[in-house]
Write a protein that holds these residues in place. Sequence first.
Motif, PDB file in Angstrom:
ATOM      1  N   ASN A 288       0.843  -1.255   0.034  1.00 64.30           N
ATOM      2  CA  ASN A 288       0.164  -0.137  -0.098  1.00 64.30           C
ATOM      3  C   ASN A 288       0.780   1.248   0.029  1.00 64.30           C
ATOM      4  OD1 ASN A 288      -2.395  -1.259  -0.041  1.00 64.30           O
ATOM      5  ND2 ASN A 288      -2.626  -1.409   2.276  1.00 64.30           N
ATOM      6  N   ARG A 291       1.762   1.736  -3.585  1.00 60.33           N
ATOM      7  CA  ARG A 291       1.017   2.303  -4.342  1.00 60.33           C
ATOM      8  C   ARG A 291       0.493   3.418  -4.169  1.00 60.33           C
ATOM      9  NH1 ARG A 291      -2.637  -3.509  -4.670  1.00 60.33           N
ATOM     10  NH2 ARG A 291      -1.360  -4.616  -6.063  1.00 60.33           N
ATOM     11  N   HIS A 292       0.208   3.932  -2.808  1.00 60.23           N
ATOM     12  CA  HIS A 292      -0.533   5.164  -2.544  1.00 60.23           C
ATOM     13  C   HIS A 292       0.053   6.285  -1.686  1.00 60.23           C
ATOM     14  CE1 HIS A 292      -3.763   2.642  -3.845  1.00 60.23           C
ATOM     15  NE2 HIS A 292      -3.626   1.683  -2.852  1.00 60.23           N
TER      16      HIS A 292
END
Length: 385
Positions: A288, A291-292
């Motif tokens: 995560n 990705r973010h």
Amino acid sequence: MQRSDPHAPLWNSVAILRLVTFGFAVAAVLVNHGRYTRPTLAWIVLGLIALWTAFTVFAYLRKSLRTVWVVWSDVAVTCALMYTSVWILSPQQMTEIAPLITTVWASAPPIAAAVLNGRTTGVLAGLAVAIATGFTRGELTTDVTRDGVLLIGSGFVVGLASVTARRSQERMARALRAEAATAERERLARSIHDSVLQVLARVRKRGNELGGEAAELAELAGEQEVALRALVAAAPPESTDDGTADLRSRLQVMATGTVQVSVPGTAVQLPETTVAELTSLVGEALLNVARHAGEGARAWVLLEDLGDEVVISVRDDGTGIPAGRLEQAESTGRMGVARSMRGRVAALNGTITLQTAPGQGTEWEIRIPREPVGRKGRHKVGGGG
């Protein structure tokens, strides 16, 4: 590597005890046979004792024959031969508490049972022989009670020694496996350092000098170099016989150029299934971040062993999660975080909390108790701000 039998010295001692006590039984018959009611039966029983002594000594010296069936048959045969004293000894001998036909020869089966299966089995076998002694005498006397205490006590003490020997041998085997794994890891580390790591370092240096697309390749080479160095430096997972694994070594290999992993200096042993779940949880949290959290974001993984619980923190310096984003994702059917991370932690009877704000990064804190909790509902799984 062939594992030695840690109980071999104890079994040798049982065999020697059988032979020595048989000699005492022979001497007792020689001394008392003139006063026996049935001296011929006494010699017949002594012959049976000799045959059974030969069989048990042979069996106890052979690892393949040291079975539950043989040991408990020894207890049963010993008690049966002991009871023949009712027909051999005269009433006066029974009153005088003269030695039974088996004498101290009957003390070996409880010790054999203790060596085979530990304290509980030794105590049960000692109790069985003690009851047979009292039943043969026909009354509970001080001498019968004393013999019972000695039989039960010897079964307990030898059983304790047997369990200790087994555990010591298992610890030694684990230490030898860990030593062999460490030696192999060091050999591979030297080989990798002299080949792969040097090539990756050269690619990273040359790519940075060339710039452009080569610089991107250099960055990738640098990340793989850091990951490979972390893998080589990580402690090898300990092989255990109780279904546990070292969480520390599983997390160490996740270190990269943008991920820093901090772990205790000693192994953090947890059940294998728990270690697998926590490793997946940390991997998902780092995914995560990639990705973010935004370009160039860094992450830190911290593992703490507090004795009664294990705490894992996964923190990054990325963009953070805006307020209400997770709730909005759940309302639209995207249940990745709620069902995956929180669901896994809940299944482990643990708690997971989230601290985040726009522009201030994200931190997940996972707490897992070492012991299973009777009431799962007492553990609250949620997020914090």
